[in-house]
Design a protein around this motif. Sequence first.
Motif, PDB file in Angstrom:
ATOM      1  N   GLY A 251       4.838  10.673  12.934  1.00  0.00           N
ATOM      2  CA  GLY A 251       5.686  10.031  11.932  1.00  0.00           C
ATOM      3  C   GLY A 251       5.006   9.778  10.598  1.00  0.00           C
ATOM      4  N   ASN A 254       6.885  10.209   7.428  1.00  0.00           N
ATOM      5  CA  ASN A 254       7.835   9.194   6.975  1.00  0.00           C
ATOM      6  C   ASN A 254       7.214   8.276   5.916  1.00  0.00           C
ATOM      7  N   LYS A 255       5.899   8.239   5.906  1.00  0.00           N
ATOM      8  CA  LYS A 255       5.226   7.300   4.988  1.00  0.00           C
ATOM      9  C   LYS A 255       4.323   7.980   3.966  1.00  0.00           C
ATOM     10  N   PRO A 269       0.860   1.099   3.353  1.00  0.00           N
ATOM     11  CA  PRO A 269       0.016   1.296   4.542  1.00  0.00           C
ATOM     12  C   PRO A 269      -0.136  -0.023   5.311  1.00  0.00           C
ATOM     13  N   GLY A 270      -0.117   0.056   6.626  1.00  0.00           N
ATOM     14  CA  GLY A 270      -0.328  -1.143   7.444  1.00  0.00           C
ATOM     15  C   GLY A 270       0.900  -2.030   7.556  1.00  0.00           C
ATOM     16  N   ARG A 271       1.992  -1.659   6.890  1.00  0.00           N
ATOM     17  CA  ARG A 271       3.228  -2.440   6.989  1.00  0.00           C
ATOM     18  C   ARG A 271       4.329  -1.624   7.657  1.00  0.00           C
ATOM     19  N   SER A 272       5.326  -2.319   8.185  1.00  0.00           N
ATOM     20  CA  SER A 272       6.471  -1.639   8.778  1.00  0.00           C
ATOM     21  C   SER A 272       7.082  -0.669   7.778  1.00  0.00           C
ATOM     22  N   LEU A 273       7.647   0.404   8.281  1.00  0.00           N
ATOM     23  CA  LEU A 273       8.420   1.326   7.443  1.00  0.00           C
ATOM     24  C   LEU A 273       9.513   0.544   6.732  1.00  0.00           C
ATOM     25  N   SER A 275      12.403   1.145   6.791  1.00  0.00           N
ATOM     26  CA  SER A 275      13.509   1.032   7.754  1.00  0.00           C
ATOM     27  C   SER A 275      13.044   0.359   9.050  1.00  0.00           C
ATOM     28  N   GLY A 276      11.938  -0.371   8.983  1.00  0.00           N
ATOM     29  CA  GLY A 276      11.419  -1.049  10.176  1.00  0.00           C
ATOM     30  C   GLY A 276      12.114  -2.382  10.410  1.00  0.00           C
ATOM     31  N   LEU A 277      11.658  -3.100  11.449  1.00  0.00           N
ATOM     32  CA  LEU A 277      12.197  -4.430  11.749  1.00  0.00           C
ATOM     33  C   LEU A 277      11.518  -5.408  10.798  1.00  0.00           C
ATOM     34  N   GLN A 278      12.225  -5.880   9.796  1.00  0.00           N
ATOM     35  CA  GLN A 278      11.599  -6.722   8.780  1.00  0.00           C
ATOM     36  C   GLN A 278      11.409  -8.148   9.297  1.00  0.00           C
TER      37      GLN A 278
ATOM     38  N   THR B  63      -5.937   2.564   9.433  1.00  0.00           N
ATOM     39  CA  THR B  63      -4.920   3.226   8.604  1.00  0.00           C
ATOM     40  C   THR B  63      -5.466   4.507   7.975  1.00  0.00           C
ATOM     41  N   ASP B 147       6.544  -0.060  14.330  1.00  0.00           N
ATOM     42  CA  ASP B 147       7.472   0.549  13.370  1.00  0.00           C
ATOM     43  C   ASP B 147       6.780   0.854  12.041  1.00  0.00           C
ATOM     44  N   LEU B 148       5.456   1.038  12.102  1.00  0.00           N
ATOM     45  CA  LEU B 148       4.713   1.438  10.899  1.00  0.00           C
ATOM     46  C   LEU B 148       5.130   2.837  10.448  1.00  0.00           C
ATOM     47  N   LEU B 149       5.436   3.711  11.410  1.00  0.00           N
ATOM     48  CA  LEU B 149       5.762   5.108  11.079  1.00  0.00           C
ATOM     49  C   LEU B 149       7.112   5.538  11.649  1.00  0.00           C
ATOM     50  N   TRP B 152      12.793   1.333  12.967  1.00  0.00           N
ATOM     51  CA  TRP B 152      13.031   0.421  14.080  1.00  0.00           C
ATOM     52  C   TRP B 152      14.291   0.808  14.864  1.00  0.00           C
ATOM     53  N   ARG B 178       0.793  -8.787  12.084  1.00  0.00           N
ATOM     54  CA  ARG B 178       1.996  -8.762  11.226  1.00  0.00           C
ATOM     55  C   ARG B 178       3.270  -8.477  11.998  1.00  0.00           C
ATOM     56  N   GLN B 182       8.912  -7.641  17.126  1.00  0.00           N
ATOM     57  CA  GLN B 182       9.304  -6.456  17.891  1.00  0.00           C
ATOM     58  C   GLN B 182       9.332  -6.735  19.401  1.00  0.00           C
TER      59      GLN B 182
END
Lengths: 279, 279
Positions: A251, A254-255, A269-273, A275-278, B63, B147-149, B152, B178, B182
């Motif tokens: 994936g 995606n980033k 980097p190091g954070r949810s996408l 579209s991740g679970l915020q 990362t 969900d980094l890549l 979610w 962080r 999830q």
Amino acid sequence: MPQPSPTPGRILLVGFGPGHADHLTFRAAQAIGEAQVVIGYSTYIDLVAHMLEGKEVVVKGMTEELDRCEMALERARAGQVVALISSGDVGIYGMAGPTYEVLQAAGWRPGSDVAVEVVPGVTALSACAARVGAPLTHDFAAISLSDLLTPWEVIERRLKAAAESDFVVALYNPKSGRRTRQIVRAREIFMEHREPGTPVALVKSAYREREELELTTLEHMLEFKIGMLTTVLVGSSNTFVYEGLMITPRGYKNKYDLATGEVRAGEMPGRSLSSGLQP
Amino acid sequence: MPQPSPTPGRILLVGFGPGHADHLTFRAAQAIGEAQVVIGYSTYIDLVAHMLEGKEVVVKGMTEELDRCEMALERARAGQVVALISSGDVGIYGMAGPTYEVLQAAGWRPGSDVAVEVVPGVTALSACAARVGAPLTHDFAAISLSDLLTPWEVIERRLKAAAESDFVVALYNPKSGRRTRQIVRAREIFMEHREPGTPVALVKSAYREREELELTTLEHMLEFKIGMLTTVLVGSSNTFVYEGLMITPRGYKNKYDLATGEVRAGEMPGRSLSSGLQP
């Protein structure tokens, strides 16, 4: 409470990996070495024959799994060190589960007269994946198509769920002389949810002398030989083939831009996408 | 076509298992031995430090996965033997996939200037299962909660499908500093489909010095520490706990009386269950 005997018997549940000496763990080799009695299905015994000199070897047939567990307990209770061996990982569709069930039925308890150790090994899906590329880099499911002990409706429900939700799927026990329709039905289910061109790998006897690898697609997979020793790997919607390698991306695309290494707009980097679970 | 150099460089993608020397395969040990350069995340390097004498060691952060792959290619193209190491199986959520993607982006092809070998290892779910009993004796799914890549919504769809269709589930990357919501959401989804008393194992650092094992239930699992190094094993509806062991039955009870060994009425050894897919 029964007191442990001075030289208590032991049951070693040993997964010896794909069946090539290189892919055995050190502990698996050591455990087979420690055993006075080695019990297994004939194919398994053949694969580790070079390690069995001077040991009592008990060869059991395919439908005698529970006999194997009972004999292991009997011998261990008599003070012997017994290895019950499986190819792959003994904990994955292997003898670890049935052995604990037989032990439970016999009133055995951990810490009592017989010590039990599970020695994990490289399971078939890991070995097969390594031979065809990197198909298991993302979420996957393992499903056995054998309905000898599992109602087919349970298997079919899992096939549908895994197909719908885009898991890479490893099919164990896809076909035998008598069970031939299961793989046909499984493919039908995948075809309802995935493109006909979805990559499929058929891996027989990974790392063994008679290894056979076939990279095909959902559409064409039934045109090839599939048998008892085949593991079938069905790709997800993201799995692709590059120059004969089956690859499921983790994936990063995606980033990141893979060519420049730059982070895409809106991503960190190091954070949810995005579209991740915020939080 | 580029001609292979007389001493072509190689990339060895090595899974070294749970991180204890006993559970490394012979080929993994040999491959690390062959390498002139070993690249890995700092925790991985520490776990195999005793094998690295005389080698160039490149420690990369969490990362910097793509950097690791790029460096491996660069060094291999310069004729070096490079090992990219991961704990567990390098093909399961490991570096095999990203490396092949970076190689593809760089125009590499199998059989060209750099040879690539994937060396499979004992994956986390096998190692963790071995430490708590035999939870993976039947169909299972592996889902990463990172969900980094991965969007979610994709992860949640897989959680729902696996929960509904009664897979044993191994959750990789369940939580980090962080990413804390999830695992809470994952548990909610399982609670919608399984009994609160469903067995759950929390396994941290299986086979390592700081191993921690906790056997709990869906209801209570969040009362225990879950972190970056934890693998969460969620049982199916058939999974049970016996004397501190988590066991998923293979299904022999569907066909045999475990106490007497007798075949149940209407069933035949070697044939599909009476509720199987009939020919």
